[in-house]
Design an enzyme around this catalytic site. Structure first.
Site, PDB file in Angstrom:
ATOM      1  N   HIS A  94       0.852  -1.077  -0.014  1.00  0.00           N
ATOM      2  CA  HIS A  94      -0.013   0.115   0.108  1.00  0.00           C
ATOM      3  C   HIS A  94       0.923   1.287  -0.053  1.00  0.00           C
ATOM      4  O   HIS A  94       1.974   1.458   0.628  1.00  0.00           O
ATOM      5  CB  HIS A  94      -0.981  -0.157   1.146  1.00  0.00           C
ATOM      6  N   GLU A 166      -3.825   2.328  -6.940  1.00  0.00           N
ATOM      7  CA  GLU A 166      -4.371   3.631  -6.152  1.00  0.00           C
ATOM      8  C   GLU A 166      -3.350   4.976  -6.412  1.00  0.00           C
ATOM      9  O   GLU A 166      -2.134   4.772  -6.027  1.00  0.00           O
ATOM     10  CB  GLU A 166      -4.147   3.146  -4.439  1.00  0.00           C
TER      11      GLU A 166
END
Length: 248
Positions: A94, A166
């Site tokens: 992430h 993302e």
């Protein structure tokens, strides 16, 4: 036909009591979902959430893990520990892990391989910064991230992976990539996978969009041909909002 997957990343939010309250409210709201539903609570809530969703259509994922089985890694969690809790997924790479914990693509690759050893499905994140997008190097940045993250995997492993695109500039900012931007970028990611592991693998791998996903934006995003789901942040902390996204 790729089955959509919606995952909620709670990040560092919710204590045990709040987590179970959220799950109890959410369960009936997503019972008829046509997509795969995954919740990724903090480590301390994993065991309780796994037990709470037993027998439902909700799966559970962790937000991170180490690539070693055990050892002197204070504060870390091993893949074997996650598997002992019956965790099905794990978020790897992430942007917040990259930014705040200096996580590198090579480390991410090690974690992906170790997750597969324990039959845990990795949700592998990639994304560019605002500066990188403005400088026109989005495709170069994502290509490098994907090539290093997916290095030396088996084709059947790649087909099981979930990739989450993302854009860093859209996380927690309220900004969202346009549907066309998101779809075109995900199409590029699919192209990178195709060059590495073949067209069949690229057609099978599921690629999510993650960047301030909301109930108001999900339907149009899911109408895009290359978007196979969403990695949801803030909206996953509100049962009604997350259910609206799941039931797009």
């Amino acid at each position: 036909m790729r089955k959509a997957i919606i995952a909620g990343n709670w990040k560092m939010n919710k204590n045990l009591e709040d987590a179970l309250e959220l799950v109890e409210e959410l369960k009936p709201l997503v019972r008829g979902a046509k997509c795969d539903v995954v919740l990724c609570p903090p480590y301390v809530c994993l065991d309780a959430v796994v037990k709470s969703v037993g027998g439902t259509n909700i799966k559970v994922g962790a937000q991170n893990m180490h690539y070693e089985e055990s050892g002197a890694y204070t504060g870390e969690i091993s893949p074997g520990m996650l598997k002992s809790l019956k965790v099905d997924y794990v978020i790897i790479g992430h942007s917040e892990r990259r930014q705040y914990f200096n996580e590198k693509d090579e480390t991410i690759n090690k974690k992906i391989k170790k997750a597969f050893e324990h039959d845990i499905i990795p949700i592998v994140c990639c994304g560019e910064s605002l500066l990188e997008r403005e400088n026109g190097i989005t495709e170069e940045v994502l290509g490098r991230q994907i090539k290093l993250a997916l290095k030396d995997l088996r084709k059947e492993q790649v087909e099981k992976i979930v990739i989450a695109y993302e854009p860093i500039w859209a996380i927690g900012t309220g900004k969202t990539a346009t549907d066309k931007q998101a779809n075109d970028t995900i199409a590029h990611i699919r192209g990178v996978v195709s060059k590495m592991y073949g067209e069949n693998a690229a057609e099978v791998v599921r690629i999510q969009y993650g960047g301030s996903v909301k109930p108001a934006t999900i339907k149009a995003q899911m109408e895009q041909p290359h978007i196979d789901g969403a990695l949801v942040g803030g909206a996953s902390l509100k049962p009604q909002d997350f259910a609206a996204i799941v039931n797009y």
